[in-house]
Design a protein around this motif. Sequence first.
Motif, PDB file in Angstrom:
ATOM      1  N   ALA A 198      49.841  -9.154   9.782  1.00 53.47           N
ATOM      2  CA  ALA A 198      48.792  -9.984  10.381  1.00 53.47           C
ATOM      3  C   ALA A 198      47.415  -9.606   9.845  1.00 53.47           C
ATOM      4  CB  ALA A 198      48.817  -9.838  11.908  1.00 53.47           C
ATOM      5  N   THR A 199      47.168  -8.312   9.655  1.00 53.56           N
ATOM      6  CA  THR A 199      45.873  -7.860   9.145  1.00 53.56           C
ATOM      7  C   THR A 199      45.682  -8.278   7.695  1.00 53.56           C
ATOM      8  OG1 THR A 199      45.927  -5.950  10.636  1.00 53.56           O
ATOM      9  CG2 THR A 199      44.386  -5.846   8.794  1.00 53.56           C
ATOM     10  N   VAL A 200      46.720  -8.107   6.890  1.00 52.33           N
ATOM     11  CA  VAL A 200      46.644  -8.504   5.479  1.00 52.33           C
ATOM     12  C   VAL A 200      46.443 -10.020   5.371  1.00 52.33           C
ATOM     13  CG1 VAL A 200      47.988  -8.718   3.345  1.00 52.33           C
ATOM     14  CG2 VAL A 200      47.954  -6.548   4.583  1.00 52.33           C
ATOM     15  N   ASN A 201      47.162 -10.776   6.183  1.00 51.38           N
ATOM     16  CA  ASN A 201      46.994 -12.239   6.177  1.00 51.38           C
ATOM     17  C   ASN A 201      45.589 -12.640   6.626  1.00 51.38           C
ATOM     18  OD1 ASN A 201      49.573 -12.735   5.269  1.00 51.38           O
ATOM     19  ND2 ASN A 201      50.447 -13.065   7.297  1.00 51.38           N
ATOM     20  N   LEU A 202      45.031 -11.883   7.564  1.00 52.58           N
ATOM     21  CA  LEU A 202      43.668 -12.155   8.025  1.00 52.58           C
ATOM     22  C   LEU A 202      42.672 -11.906   6.893  1.00 52.58           C
ATOM     23  CD1 LEU A 202      41.418 -12.646  10.104  1.00 52.58           C
ATOM     24  CD2 LEU A 202      41.731 -10.292  10.893  1.00 52.58           C
ATOM     25  N   ILE A 203      42.845 -10.799   6.183  1.00 51.25           N
ATOM     26  CA  ILE A 203      41.958 -10.490   5.054  1.00 51.25           C
ATOM     27  C   ILE A 203      42.020 -11.609   4.019  1.00 51.25           C
ATOM     28  CG2 ILE A 203      41.618  -8.946   3.079  1.00 51.25           C
ATOM     29  CD1 ILE A 203      42.520  -6.638   4.935  1.00 51.25           C
ATOM     30  N   LYS A 204      43.237 -12.061   3.703  1.00 53.06           N
ATOM     31  CA  LYS A 204      43.385 -13.139   2.722  1.00 53.06           C
ATOM     32  C   LYS A 204      42.802 -14.455   3.242  1.00 53.06           C
ATOM     33  CE  LYS A 204      47.839 -12.417   2.201  1.00 53.06           C
ATOM     34  NZ  LYS A 204      49.235 -12.529   1.717  1.00 53.06           N
ATOM     35  N   ALA A 205      42.941 -14.686   4.548  1.00 54.94           N
ATOM     36  CA  ALA A 205      42.422 -15.938   5.132  1.00 54.94           C
ATOM     37  C   ALA A 205      40.904 -15.996   5.092  1.00 54.94           C
ATOM     38  CB  ALA A 205      42.911 -16.080   6.575  1.00 54.94           C
ATOM     39  N   THR A 206      40.237 -14.833   5.074  1.00 55.63           N
ATOM     40  CA  THR A 206      38.768 -14.850   5.020  1.00 55.63           C
ATOM     41  C   THR A 206      38.267 -15.471   3.726  1.00 55.63           C
ATOM     42  OG1 THR A 206      38.659 -12.601   4.083  1.00 55.63           O
ATOM     43  CG2 THR A 206      38.545 -12.797   6.496  1.00 55.63           C
ATOM     44  N   SER A 207      39.158 -15.601   2.720  1.00 52.45           N
ATOM     45  CA  SER A 207      38.762 -16.260   1.473  1.00 52.45           C
ATOM     46  C   SER A 207      38.369 -17.716   1.725  1.00 52.45           C
ATOM     47  CB  SER A 207      39.889 -16.202   0.442  1.00 52.45           C
ATOM     48  OG  SER A 207      41.024 -16.908   0.895  1.00 52.45           O
ATOM     49  N   LEU A 208      38.841 -18.271   2.842  1.00 52.21           N
ATOM     50  CA  LEU A 208      38.477 -19.653   3.194  1.00 52.21           C
ATOM     51  C   LEU A 208      37.078 -19.729   3.803  1.00 52.21           C
ATOM     52  CD1 LEU A 208      41.900 -20.771   4.736  1.00 52.21           C
ATOM     53  CD2 LEU A 208      40.965 -21.401   2.501  1.00 52.21           C
ATOM     54  N   GLY A 209      36.460 -18.577   3.987  1.00 50.23           N
ATOM     55  CA  GLY A 209      35.091 -18.551   4.508  1.00 50.23           C
ATOM     56  C   GLY A 209      34.096 -19.238   3.596  1.00 50.23           C
ATOM     57  N   TYR A 210      34.481 -19.458   2.324  1.00 50.65           N
ATOM     58  CA  TYR A 210      33.585 -20.177   1.406  1.00 50.65           C
ATOM     59  C   TYR A 210      33.258 -21.567   1.942  1.00 50.65           C
ATOM     60  CZ  TYR A 210      37.307 -23.249  -0.288  1.00 50.65           C
ATOM     61  OH  TYR A 210      38.296 -24.203  -0.358  1.00 50.65           O
ATOM     62  N   ALA A 211      34.194 -22.128   2.757  1.00 51.53           N
ATOM     63  CA  ALA A 211      33.970 -23.465   3.332  1.00 51.53           C
ATOM     64  C   ALA A 211      32.826 -23.451   4.340  1.00 51.53           C
ATOM     65  CB  ALA A 211      35.253 -23.965   3.999  1.00 51.53           C
ATOM     66  N   MET A 212      32.461 -22.248   4.820  1.00 54.06           N
ATOM     67  CA  MET A 212      31.331 -22.110   5.746  1.00 54.06           C
ATOM     68  C   MET A 212      30.130 -21.462   5.060  1.00 54.06           C
ATOM     69  SD  MET A 212      33.286 -20.771   9.202  1.00 54.06           S
ATOM     70  CE  MET A 212      34.212 -19.466   8.396  1.00 54.06           C
ATOM     71  N   SER A 213      30.188 -21.390   3.740  1.00 55.76           N
ATOM     72  CA  SER A 213      29.138 -20.727   2.943  1.00 55.76           C
ATOM     73  C   SER A 213      29.012 -19.248   3.281  1.00 55.76           C
ATOM     74  CB  SER A 213      27.774 -21.420   3.150  1.00 55.76           C
ATOM     75  OG  SER A 213      27.856 -22.779   2.794  1.00 55.76           O
ATOM     76  N   LEU A 214      30.128 -18.640   3.650  1.00 57.58           N
ATOM     77  CA  LEU A 214      30.149 -17.215   3.955  1.00 57.58           C
ATOM     78  C   LEU A 214      30.156 -16.433   2.642  1.00 57.58           C
ATOM     79  CD1 LEU A 214      30.438 -15.153   6.349  1.00 57.58           C
ATOM     80  CD2 LEU A 214      32.890 -15.195   5.900  1.00 57.58           C
ATOM     81  N   GLN A 215      29.235 -15.481   2.526  1.00 58.41           N
ATOM     82  CA  GLN A 215      29.075 -14.749   1.265  1.00 58.41           C
ATOM     83  C   GLN A 215      30.150 -13.671   1.099  1.00 58.41           C
ATOM     84  OE1 GLN A 215      26.738 -15.291  -1.234  1.00 58.41           O
ATOM     85  NE2 GLN A 215      26.212 -17.150  -0.128  1.00 58.41           N
ATOM     86  N   GLU A 216      31.410 -14.111   1.047  1.00 61.19           N
ATOM     87  CA  GLU A 216      32.504 -13.149   0.878  1.00 61.19           C
ATOM     88  C   GLU A 216      32.985 -13.160  -0.574  1.00 61.19           C
ATOM     89  OE1 GLU A 216      35.770 -14.964   0.443  1.00 61.19           O
ATOM     90  OE2 GLU A 216      34.178 -16.442   0.261  1.00 61.19           O
ATOM     91  N   ILE A 217      34.126 -12.545  -0.819  1.00 61.58           N
ATOM     92  CA  ILE A 217      34.639 -12.328  -2.176  1.00 61.58           C
ATOM     93  C   ILE A 217      34.746 -13.625  -2.979  1.00 61.58           C
ATOM     94  CG2 ILE A 217      36.637 -11.506  -3.488  1.00 61.58           C
ATOM     95  CD1 ILE A 217      37.192  -9.649  -0.991  1.00 61.58           C
ATOM     96  N   THR A 218      35.411 -14.630  -2.411  1.00 63.13           N
ATOM     97  CA  THR A 218      35.692 -15.870  -3.145  1.00 63.13           C
ATOM     98  C   THR A 218      34.415 -16.626  -3.503  1.00 63.13           C
ATOM     99  OG1 THR A 218      37.807 -16.058  -2.010  1.00 63.13           O
ATOM    100  CG2 THR A 218      36.989 -18.032  -3.082  1.00 63.13           C
ATOM    101  N   LEU A 219      33.527 -16.785  -2.532  1.00 62.22           N
ATOM    102  CA  LEU A 219      32.306 -17.562  -2.781  1.00 62.22           C
ATOM    103  C   LEU A 219      31.437 -16.880  -3.833  1.00 62.22           C
ATOM    104  CD1 LEU A 219      30.614 -20.022  -2.020  1.00 62.22           C
ATOM    105  CD2 LEU A 219      29.474 -18.629  -0.305  1.00 62.22           C
TER     106      LEU A 219
END
Length: 237
Positions: free
Chosen positions: A167-188
């Motif tokens: 669940a934690t690993v899936n959560l970390i990977k899911a944060t990559s979708l934060g780019y849709a909110m302009s979140l300054q994470e890894i993917t964006l």
Amino acid sequence: MSDGLNYKFLFDTFFVALSGVPITLIVTFVALLIAVPAGFSLALTRINRIPVLNRFAQVYVSFVRGTPIIIQIFIVYSSVPILLTSIFTKYNINMNVYDVNPIWYAFIVFSFNTTAVLIEVFRSALSTVDKGQLEASHSVGLTNSQAYRRIIIPQALVVAMPNLCTATVNLIKATSLGYAMSLQEITLKAKVAANVGYNYVEAYIDIFLVYLILCSLVEFAFKLYEKRLSKYKPANA
């Protein structure tokens, strides 16, 4: 457009993507901080079949399972500002909701989603602990909270750890979708860097490598903790 990979860009952008790790970890940590107690509490309502709360937990889990997380992100990211704007207008609060840092929306979405996942993780783990152990705890004078803290939860955690890790690993990977909110994470960060020279292949390789390293480290940390919990594993397990 070059025929091969731009290795200089690949190297440089790796560190650009790496600079998004703190935001990813903050979102993951806050989501778990909210989801773990909430998920455990709602799992108890399911185990003990508390009428209204049990049904609420069932519907909640079904809703989250039945909707893609990207849709949940779009709903929260579009509906919350509208709701806040109407409230602020009603009470004459002078604040622009569109200036709110997107990390707050990320906290809401990922906590909401992870809580539903952990409800089922904890429910299945608690179900493996013999109910007689709670009765035995009461017979030696332990309260409900003491019995859960000292006996039930440690044993349930042994069973839950692999699923908690997933669940934690899936959560970390899911944060990559934060780019849709302009979140300054890894993917964006990597995608923005790629926009200049259209080096998207290199950017995605960097994103892949950063998540691979990060998730591998998290899995290693969980395995170490799982070894520490092995003393609570029943002898016949």
